[in-house]
Motif scaffolding. Structure first.
Motif, mmCIF file in Angstrom:
data_model
loop_
_atom_site.group_PDB
_atom_site.id
_atom_site.type_symbol
_atom_site.label_atom_id
_atom_site.label_comp_id
_atom_site.label_asym_id
_atom_site.label_seq_id
_atom_site.Cartn_x
_atom_site.Cartn_y
_atom_site.Cartn_z
ATOM 1 N N ASP A 112 0.807 -1.213 0.000
ATOM 2 C CA ASP A 112 0.000 0.000 0.000
ATOM 3 C C ASP A 112 0.841 1.264 0.000
ATOM 4 O O ASP A 112 0.398 2.312 -0.474
ATOM 5 C CB ASP A 112 -0.983 0.007 1.172
ATOM 6 N N GLU A 113 2.080 1.205 0.513
ATOM 7 C CA GLU A 113 2.954 2.369 0.432
ATOM 8 C C GLU A 113 3.317 2.664 -1.026
ATOM 9 O O GLU A 113 3.315 3.820 -1.460
ATOM 10 C CB GLU A 113 4.225 2.133 1.243
ATOM 11 N N VAL A 114 3.613 1.629 -1.780
ATOM 12 C CA VAL A 114 3.973 1.813 -3.194
ATOM 13 C C VAL A 114 2.749 2.216 -4.008
ATOM 14 O O VAL A 114 2.866 2.940 -5.006
ATOM 15 C CB VAL A 114 4.637 0.536 -3.738
ATOM 16 N N MET A 115 1.560 1.795 -3.583
ATOM 17 C CA MET A 115 0.342 2.249 -4.265
ATOM 18 C C MET A 115 0.229 3.771 -4.233
ATOM 19 O O MET A 115 -0.294 4.379 -5.169
ATOM 20 C CB MET A 115 -0.892 1.621 -3.617
ATOM 21 N N ARG A 116 0.726 4.402 -3.176
ATOM 22 C CA ARG A 116 0.691 5.870 -3.123
ATOM 23 C C ARG A 116 1.571 6.473 -4.211
ATOM 24 O O ARG A 116 1.275 7.560 -4.725
ATOM 25 C CB ARG A 116 1.136 6.367 -1.750
ATOM 26 N N ILE A 117 2.663 5.791 -4.551
ATOM 27 C CA ILE A 117 3.505 6.272 -5.648
ATOM 28 C C ILE A 117 2.750 6.146 -6.966
ATOM 29 O O ILE A 117 2.783 7.056 -7.810
ATOM 30 C CB ILE A 117 4.832 5.497 -5.681
ATOM 31 N N LEU A 118 2.069 5.014 -7.173
ATOM 32 C CA LEU A 118 1.264 4.858 -8.384
ATOM 33 C C LEU A 118 0.143 5.890 -8.418
ATOM 34 O O LEU A 118 -0.236 6.366 -9.497
ATOM 35 C CB LEU A 118 0.695 3.444 -8.456
ATOM 36 N N GLN A 119 -0.384 6.262 -7.263
ATOM 37 C CA GLN A 119 -1.370 7.348 -7.190
ATOM 38 C C GLN A 119 -0.753 8.659 -7.661
ATOM 39 O O GLN A 119 -1.356 9.391 -8.457
ATOM 40 C CB GLN A 119 -1.880 7.481 -5.758
ATOM 41 N N GLU A 120 0.441 8.967 -7.189
ATOM 42 C CA GLU A 120 1.127 10.188 -7.612
ATOM 43 C C GLU A 120 1.408 10.166 -9.106
ATOM 44 O O GLU A 120 1.302 11.194 -9.802
ATOM 45 C CB GLU A 120 2.430 10.343 -6.830
ATOM 46 N N ILE A 121 1.755 9.017 -9.633
ATOM 47 C CA ILE A 121 2.026 8.868 -11.065
ATOM 48 C C ILE A 121 0.750 9.036 -11.882
ATOM 49 O O ILE A 121 0.793 9.473 -13.040
ATOM 50 C CB ILE A 121 2.692 7.504 -11.328
ATOM 51 N N GLY A 122 -0.394 8.699 -11.298
ATOM 52 C CA GLY A 122 -1.664 8.890 -11.987
ATOM 53 C C GLY A 122 -2.280 7.630 -12.549
ATOM 54 O O GLY A 122 -3.164 7.718 -13.420
ATOM 55 N N VAL A 123 -1.874 6.445 -12.052
ATOM 56 C CA VAL A 123 -2.408 5.202 -12.612
ATOM 57 C C VAL A 123 -3.058 4.317 -11.548
ATOM 58 O O VAL A 123 -3.461 3.193 -11.845
ATOM 59 C CB VAL A 123 -1.307 4.400 -13.343
ATOM 60 N N ALA A 124 -3.190 4.788 -10.309
ATOM 61 C CA ALA A 124 -3.642 3.914 -9.222
ATOM 62 C C ALA A 124 -5.044 3.366 -9.470
ATOM 63 O O ALA A 124 -5.285 2.163 -9.263
ATOM 64 C CB ALA A 124 -3.590 4.665 -7.891
ATOM 65 N N GLU A 125 -5.970 4.215 -9.875
ATOM 66 C CA GLU A 125 -7.343 3.741 -10.050
ATOM 67 C C GLU A 125 -7.438 2.697 -11.153
ATOM 68 O O GLU A 125 -8.113 1.672 -11.001
ATOM 69 C CB GLU A 125 -8.264 4.925 -10.346
ATOM 70 N N ASP A 126 -6.769 2.931 -12.271
ATOM 71 C CA ASP A 126 -6.768 1.933 -13.345
ATOM 72 C C ASP A 126 -6.056 0.662 -12.895
ATOM 73 O O ASP A 126 -6.467 -0.451 -13.252
ATOM 74 C CB ASP A 126 -6.087 2.497 -14.592
ATOM 75 N N PHE A 127 -4.996 0.812 -12.119
ATOM 76 C CA PHE A 127 -4.261 -0.357 -11.635
ATOM 77 C C PHE A 127 -5.135 -1.212 -10.722
ATOM 78 O O PHE A 127 -5.096 -2.453 -10.795
ATOM 79 C CB PHE A 127 -3.005 0.097 -10.897
ATOM 80 N N LEU A 128 -5.937 -0.596 -9.871
ATOM 81 C CA LEU A 128 -6.808 -1.351 -8.978
ATOM 82 C C LEU A 128 -7.790 -2.221 -9.756
ATOM 83 O O LEU A 128 -8.157 -3.309 -9.308
ATOM 84 C CB LEU A 128 -7.567 -0.411 -8.048
ATOM 85 N N ARG A 129 -8.204 -1.764 -10.924
ATOM 86 C CA ARG A 129 -9.134 -2.548 -11.737
ATOM 87 C C ARG A 129 -8.456 -3.756 -12.371
ATOM 88 O O ARG A 129 -9.124 -4.709 -12.785
ATOM 89 C CB ARG A 129 -9.763 -1.666 -12.812
ATOM 90 N N LEU A 130 -7.101 -3.704 -12.479
ATOM 91 C CA LEU A 130 -6.358 -4.802 -13.110
ATOM 92 C C LEU A 130 -5.679 -5.716 -12.097
ATOM 93 O O LEU A 130 -5.133 -6.753 -12.477
ATOM 94 C CB LEU A 130 -5.293 -4.224 -14.051
ATOM 95 N N SER A 131 -5.699 -5.333 -10.831
ATOM 96 C CA SER A 131 -5.027 -6.109 -9.800
ATOM 97 C C SER A 131 -6.066 -6.714 -8.863
ATOM 98 O O SER A 131 -7.268 -6.464 -8.988
ATOM 99 C CB SER A 131 -4.046 -5.232 -9.020
ATOM 100 N N ARG A 132 -5.586 -7.503 -7.911
ATOM 101 C CA ARG A 132 -6.492 -8.074 -6.923
ATOM 102 C C ARG A 132 -5.827 -7.990 -5.550
ATOM 103 O O ARG A 132 -4.610 -8.173 -5.430
ATOM 104 C CB ARG A 132 -6.848 -9.522 -7.250
ATOM 105 N N PRO A 133 -6.612 -7.715 -4.499
ATOM 106 C CA PRO A 133 -6.018 -7.662 -3.166
ATOM 107 C C PRO A 133 -5.503 -9.038 -2.745
ATOM 108 O O PRO A 133 -6.177 -10.054 -2.951
ATOM 109 C CB PRO A 133 -7.185 -7.221 -2.265
ATOM 110 N N GLY A 134 -4.294 -9.060 -2.190
ATOM 111 C CA GLY A 134 -3.758 -10.304 -1.639
ATOM 112 C C GLY A 134 -4.167 -10.430 -0.187
ATOM 113 O O GLY A 134 -4.058 -9.469 0.582
ATOM 114 N N LEU A 135 -4.618 -11.611 0.216
ATOM 115 C CA LEU A 135 -5.137 -11.797 1.566
ATOM 116 C C LEU A 135 -4.051 -12.023 2.596
ATOM 117 O O LEU A 135 -4.335 -12.040 3.790
ATOM 118 C CB LEU A 135 -6.121 -12.972 1.594
ATOM 119 N N GLY A 136 -2.796 -12.211 2.149
ATOM 120 C CA GLY A 136 -1.714 -12.418 3.101
ATOM 121 C C GLY A 136 -0.861 -13.616 2.728
ATOM 122 O O GLY A 136 -0.643 -13.893 1.546
ATOM 123 N N LEU A 137 -0.424 -14.357 3.739
ATOM 124 C CA LEU A 137 0.543 -15.448 3.543
ATOM 125 C C LEU A 137 0.126 -16.669 4.340
ATOM 126 O O LEU A 137 -0.228 -16.555 5.531
ATOM 127 C CB LEU A 137 1.933 -14.993 3.994
#
Length: 464
Positions: free
Chosen positions: A47-72
């Protein structure tokens, strides 16, 4: 102003170009290949790196192409669960799921599209760089074998583990004593495997393995190879996971997971980023994230240096000083995690099972294992929180609810408790944290009545 020349058009190089262009710095991006690498590689960002993708301007589109990982989940040799560490799959402290699984070509397409939409960035593919210094870069076009020289205000080496730029500046590659052979298999299944939605780590010293879902019917398997062992037949390795489901193999490749760091990361106005500066084993999923952190750390500093009369040499000096210890700490953690999950002989494996079981039963240790916060940066500003990343709750603005970074803007900012007087430095944006702005109270609880100065990369510079 001469352009910043960026060598390498992977996610780190393109991300750096976007971050610079958004700050008014023109860039030329060179890559030896005309098209993005088409096969999967990186699969996780936090989620820290997601903030960088937000700054870059692709976070919302990226969320539609990715899936949350539940852990390990840690499994024994018979795939029985020894321990389970769950992540927040909705929204963590930075406004995004704590683990995000994806297919790297999807991310690269988003970044290339964002790069193409911005003014001030030129991309040249099929360009092999053969000379570079702090003021110019020479490259050869593979299409016609012609040589070209371009002036540069700075050079960023984002050209991977076998970096040409690293060689050209004479930086050494320091081996941090970790090398393991792994077989990596990416596949598309005929139907969903109905697996648990996190990473499965098989803690078997005879054949350590990892398994994870990347998207609808898309999966990755990784299998440890021993020294001098030939490349294995994939079918028997996958069969326990598939249970008769058909699979189309997208990629089957051997990799050597390494731990290494460059020394130095900089020569004059030439800098190393991403795998050119460091390599980390993948066991905590921070390889790509570390490179994007490099880009975010350097981009605002380089823009300030180029746009300030007389430059900002202290800022540029801080790049390696901040990022190298941070990367080394994450590499150490990845090495320890790799040993705990995959290393050792039979007796060690038995001990490890007992220890992991104990960890699972202790809430305090379990909470530590689940924490996704990265180490603080060293030598930053003043105050207890200096060097840490601020949280990013949702706040209420005049035009509706937004994530905090949208309220802060691209520069320096001051978060000030309601009613407290503040005299900001020139150019700092002051955000008063009122109950109306912060209806959840998360930001006020984090401030604890203090005024906090944030750098453009949302790192705490000082508390008052």
């Amino acid at each position: 102003m001469d352009r910043v020349v960026i060598v390498g058009a992977g996610p780190v190089g393109v991300g750096a170009a976007i971050l610079l262009a958004q700050r008014g710095v023109p860039c030329l991006v060179l890559d030896r290949y005309p098209e993005p690498y088409p096969l999967p590689r990186a699969v996780h960002v936090d989620d820290e790196v997601m903030r960088i993708l937000q700054e870059i301007g692709v976070a919302e589109d990226f969320l539609r192409l990715s899936r949350p990982g539940l852990g390990l989940r840690l499994l024994d040799a018979r795939h029985r669960v020894m321990a389970e560490f769950r992540r927040d799959s909705t929204s963590g402290p930075h406004g995004y799921p704590q683990a995000n699984m994806f297919d790297q070509p999807d991310l690269e397409r988003l970044l290339r599209a964002r790069m193409a939409a911005l003014e001030g960035i030129e991309f040249i593919g099929g360009a092999e760089v053969f000379a570079a210094d702090s003021s110019s870069v020479r490259y050869r076009l593979t299409s016609d074998n012609t040589e070209h020289t371009v002036p540069a205000s700075a050079v960023l080496g984002c050209d991977g583990a076998n970096s040409t730029v690293r060689t050209l500046i004479g930086a050494q590659r320091l081996d941090l004593r970790f090398a393991e052979r792994w077989l990596v298999v990416d596949g598309v299944c005929e139907s969903d495997l109905e697996a648990w939605g996190g990473v499965h780590q098989v803690c078997d010293p005879r054949r350590a393995a990892s398994f994870m879902q990347l998207g609808p019917q898309r999966y990755r398997w990784e299998f440890r190879l021993f020294d001098h062992e030939p490349l294995l037949d994939v079918e028997p390795l996958l069969s326990p996971w598939l249970r008769g489901t058909g699979v189309r193999i997208v990629r089957r490749a051997e990799y050597t997971f390494r731990a290494a760091v460059a020394d130095p990361w900089r020569s004059g106005r030439t800098f190393l980023l991403g795998d050119a500066a460091h390599e980390t084993p993948p066991f905590i999923g921070q390889g790509l994230g570390a490179g994007l952190r490099d880009a975010y750390n350097l981009a605002w500093k380089l823009a300030a240096d180029l746009q300030t009369p007389g430059g900002a040499p202290d800022l540029l000096d801080s790049y390696e000083r901040e990022r190298s210890p941070h990367v080394r700490a994450q590499i150490r953690l990845a090495k320890v995690a790799g040993w705990a999950m995959t290393g050792g002989q039979d007796r060690a494996a038995a001990v490890r099972r007992v220890v992991l079981g104990a960890i699972w039963r202790l809430p305090g240790l379990k909470g530590l294992a689940l924490r996704s916060t990265s180490p603080p940066l060293r030598g930053v500003g003043s105050g207890r929180r200096a060097g840490t990343l601020s949280p990013q709750p949702r706040v209420m603005l005049d035009d509706g609810e937004r994530l905090l970074d949208e309220a802060l803007g691209p520069g320096w900012s001051v978060l000030c408790p309601d009613g407290r007087a503040v005299s900001p430095d020139s150019g700092h944006r002051v955000v008063r944290v009122t109950p109306e702005l912060d209806p959840s109270g998360r930001l006020r609880r984090w401030l604890r009545g203090r005024t906090v100065v944030l750098r453009p990369d949302r790192v705490v510079h000082a508390t008052r």
